[in-house]
Design a protein around this motif. Structure first.
Motif, PDB file in Angstrom:
ATOM      1  N   ARG A 109       0.817  -1.207   0.000  1.00 30.34           N
ATOM      2  CA  ARG A 109       0.000   0.000   0.000  1.00 30.34           C
ATOM      3  C   ARG A 109       0.857   1.266   0.000  1.00 30.34           C
ATOM      4  O   ARG A 109       0.484   2.266  -0.618  1.00 30.34           O
ATOM      5  N   THR A 110       1.982   1.229   0.675  1.00 28.42           N
ATOM      6  CA  THR A 110       2.847   2.409   0.690  1.00 28.42           C
ATOM      7  C   THR A 110       3.372   2.726  -0.700  1.00 28.42           C
ATOM      8  O   THR A 110       3.288   3.868  -1.172  1.00 28.42           O
ATOM      9  N   ILE A 111       3.929   1.725  -1.369  1.00 32.00           N
ATOM     10  CA  ILE A 111       4.489   1.981  -2.696  1.00 32.00           C
ATOM     11  C   ILE A 111       3.379   2.312  -3.692  1.00 32.00           C
ATOM     12  O   ILE A 111       3.557   3.147  -4.594  1.00 32.00           O
ATOM     13  N   GLY A 112       2.198   1.714  -3.513  1.00 35.60           N
ATOM     14  CA  GLY A 112       1.069   2.026  -4.391  1.00 35.60           C
ATOM     15  C   GLY A 112       0.632   3.472  -4.249  1.00 35.60           C
ATOM     16  O   GLY A 112       0.422   4.180  -5.251  1.00 35.60           O
ATOM     17  N   GLY A 113       0.504   3.928  -3.002  1.00 37.10           N
ATOM     18  CA  GLY A 113       0.106   5.316  -2.756  1.00 37.10           C
ATOM     19  C   GLY A 113       1.145   6.301  -3.239  1.00 37.10           C
ATOM     20  O   GLY A 113       0.814   7.366  -3.784  1.00 37.10           O
ATOM     21  N   LEU A 114       2.420   5.955  -3.066  1.00 36.11           N
ATOM     22  CA  LEU A 114       3.498   6.845  -3.497  1.00 36.11           C
ATOM     23  C   LEU A 114       3.538   6.956  -5.020  1.00 36.11           C
ATOM     24  O   LEU A 114       3.661   8.059  -5.575  1.00 36.11           O
ATOM     25  N   ARG A 115       3.426   5.833  -5.697  1.00 43.69           N
ATOM     26  CA  ARG A 115       3.475   5.853  -7.171  1.00 43.69           C
ATOM     27  C   ARG A 115       2.311   6.665  -7.761  1.00 43.69           C
ATOM     28  O   ARG A 115       2.491   7.443  -8.699  1.00 43.69           O
ATOM     29  N   THR A 116       1.127   6.452  -7.205  1.00 44.03           N
ATOM     30  CA  THR A 116      -0.047   7.162  -7.714  1.00 44.03           C
ATOM     31  C   THR A 116       0.115   8.673  -7.563  1.00 44.03           C
ATOM     32  O   THR A 116      -0.123   9.442  -8.507  1.00 44.03           O
ATOM     33  N   ARG A 117       0.533   9.103  -6.370  1.00 43.68           N
ATOM     34  CA  ARG A 117       0.705  10.551  -6.138  1.00 43.68           C
ATOM     35  C   ARG A 117       1.869  11.098  -6.940  1.00 43.68           C
ATOM     36  O   ARG A 117       1.812  12.243  -7.433  1.00 43.68           O
ATOM     37  N   ALA A 118       2.916  10.309  -7.108  1.00 43.16           N
ATOM     38  CA  ALA A 118       4.072  10.764  -7.888  1.00 43.16           C
ATOM     39  C   ALA A 118       3.678  11.023  -9.341  1.00 43.16           C
ATOM     40  O   ALA A 118       4.126  12.009  -9.949  1.00 43.16           O
ATOM     41  N   ARG A 119       2.848  10.151  -9.896  1.00 38.55           N
ATOM     42  CA  ARG A 119       2.381  10.361 -11.275  1.00 38.55           C
ATOM     43  C   ARG A 119       1.607  11.670 -11.384  1.00 38.55           C
ATOM     44  O   ARG A 119       1.773  12.424 -12.344  1.00 38.55           O
ATOM     45  N   GLU A 120       0.780  11.929 -10.399  1.00 33.21           N
ATOM     46  CA  GLU A 120      -0.015  13.160 -10.406  1.00 33.21           C
ATOM     47  C   GLU A 120       0.870  14.404 -10.306  1.00 33.21           C
ATOM     48  O   GLU A 120       0.536  15.455 -10.846  1.00 33.21           O
ATOM     49  N   LEU A 121       1.994  14.274  -9.630  1.00 32.45           N
ATOM     50  CA  LEU A 121       2.898  15.412  -9.411  1.00 32.45           C
ATOM     51  C   LEU A 121       4.023  15.479 -10.436  1.00 32.45           C
ATOM     52  O   LEU A 121       4.863  16.388 -10.379  1.00 32.45           O
ATOM     53  N   GLY A 122       4.054  14.522 -11.344  1.00 29.89           N
ATOM     54  CA  GLY A 122       5.085  14.527 -12.378  1.00 29.89           C
ATOM     55  C   GLY A 122       6.454  14.080 -11.896  1.00 29.89           C
ATOM     56  O   GLY A 122       7.482  14.489 -12.454  1.00 29.89           O
ATOM     57  N   LEU A 123       6.496  13.227 -10.885  1.00 33.32           N
ATOM     58  CA  LEU A 123       7.769  12.720 -10.365  1.00 33.32           C
ATOM     59  C   LEU A 123       8.114  11.383 -11.017  1.00 33.32           C
ATOM     60  O   LEU A 123       7.226  10.589 -11.329  1.00 33.32           O
ATOM     61  N   ARG A 124       9.398  11.125 -11.151  1.00 32.65           N
ATOM     62  CA  ARG A 124       9.867   9.801 -11.582  1.00 32.65           C
ATOM     63  C   ARG A 124      10.244   9.021 -10.330  1.00 32.65           C
ATOM     64  O   ARG A 124      10.925   9.546  -9.440  1.00 32.65           O
ATOM     65  N   VAL A 125       9.820   7.761 -10.272  1.00 37.21           N
ATOM     66  CA  VAL A 125      10.052   6.941  -9.076  1.00 37.21           C
ATOM     67  C   VAL A 125      10.741   5.647  -9.466  1.00 37.21           C
ATOM     68  O   VAL A 125      10.346   4.980 -10.427  1.00 37.21           O
ATOM     69  N   LEU A 126      11.762   5.293  -8.690  1.00 38.48           N
ATOM     70  CA  LEU A 126      12.448   4.006  -8.835  1.00 38.48           C
ATOM     71  C   LEU A 126      12.348   3.278  -7.499  1.00 38.48           C
ATOM     72  O   LEU A 126      12.768   3.815  -6.469  1.00 38.48           O
TER      73      LEU A 126
END
Length: 341
Positions: free
Chosen positions: A198-215
């Motif tokens: 759930r943590t990585i899911g929530g982070l990825r979703t919000r990162a997409r909305e904010l235009g962040l790249r996540v690894l």
């Protein structure tokens, strides 16, 4: 040792009256009940567990299913367990800890033996194999964690989806655009453990909305594993300036390796952790963090399992709101050098 007869004499009632007050099997006037309860408190009387179980058809024991795995951070689990035991004791219940990785067999054993009145389950997976049997048993139970399907279940947890999103928002607000997530050990994700997924899911979703790249890189948490993960991160994404760490054992290895590479925290790299407060404040750098509210989770779990035992409605999901505390490990993203003319 104070006996039931001592309580009866102190309260000026019969021993059977004291027994009825304790068991609730017969109506006792409010005045007499208060007198007996006051005597119990003043004398420090504790009913014999075996006799109490026979009188009430209850064991006054809560089974706490807490599998101890090598890939999990045991101190935070023990903090939750100790808090559960303390809160249960305040309601007159003892806690029996089941620490084996038995899965459904542990539920079957508790239900079949009648050993415990209720159960609290920890280390909950999204598709937890214990849940079908738990639903069938009808035994009062509370989960510290959140499975994929919560219908008919009572669950207490930190809102880890919101936690991941909050970490992304904090780093984005500081101008970071490339983020690496140091996750739990690979086995935690292979089991689809709820809090990690759930943590990585929530982070990825919000990162997409904010235009962040996540690894995202799972990590065993040892120095060698962290060194390998960090090397791969900077090879794949040399522009990473923000880290989110959801792995308490990896925190100090990460900070040490960043120092070795002459990457200053937070001037060159910001670090945000999801961890107990003591991990955040006692390390080599005071970490910006979302705290795991272990005691609050324990309190809610015990209150809800007691409510079930008293026949009050259950089937609710309690998600605690995450709170991010800013400390010394996060700051504005470094400004990229201006190319020479």
């Amino acid at each position: 040792m104070v006996t039931l007869a001592d309580v009866a004499q102190h309260a000026g009632v019969s021993a059977s009256t004291v027994s009825y007050v304790l068991s609730g099997k017969r109506a006792i006037s409010a005045v007499t009940r208060k007198r007996v309860e006051r005597s119990i408190l003043e004398l420090g009387y504790h009913p014999n567990a075996g006799a109490r179980a026979l009188a009430s058809s209850r064991s006054h024991i809560i089974a706490l299913m807490m599998p101890l795995r090598m890939d999990m951070y045991v101190p935070v689990m023990m903090e939750i367990a100790v808090a559960i035991a303390a809160h249960a004791r305040s309601y007159g219940f003892d806690v029996l800890m089941l620490t084996g990785e038995e899965g459904p067999a542990s539920v079957r054993r508790v239900v079949g033996s009648g050993l415990a009145d209720a159960m609290i389950l920890m280390d909950v997976e999204l598709d937890d194999a214990r849940l079908p049997l738990l639903r069938e048993s009808g035994r009062p139970a509370v989960l510290v964690g959140l499975p994929a399907e919560t219908s008919g279940l009572t669950c207490v947890d930190l809102d880890f989806t919101a936690t991941g999103a909050l970490c992304a928002e904090h780093l984005a607000g500081l101008g970071h655009r490339e983020i690496a997530v140091i996750g739990e050990a690979p086995a935690v994700y292979e089991r689809r453990t709820g809090f990690a997924e759930r943590t990585i899911g929530g982070l990825r979703t919000r990162a997409r909305e904010l235009g962040l790249r996540v690894l995202h890189r799972p990590c065993e948490g040892t120095y060698a594993a962290m060194a390998g993960a960090l090397a791969h991160i900077f090879t794949e994404r040399p522009g990473v300036t923000g880290f989110v760490v959801q792995n308490e054992q990896a925190v100090e290895p990460l900070l040490g390796l960043l120092r070795q590479e002459r990457r200053a925290v937070p001037e060159d790299v910001s670090v945000v952790a999801v961890c107990p407060e003591q991990v955040a404040v006692q390390g080599s750098v005071r970490l910006t963090s979302v705290t795991i509210p272990a005691r609050e989770m324990a309190r809610h779990a015990v209150e809800r399992v007691i409510a079930k035992l008293e026949g009050r409605p259950g089937g609710e999901v309690v998600l605690l709101e995450p709170r991010l505390t800013v400390r010394a490990s996060s700051g504005p993203a470094p400004v990229a050098p201006v190319p020479a003319a």
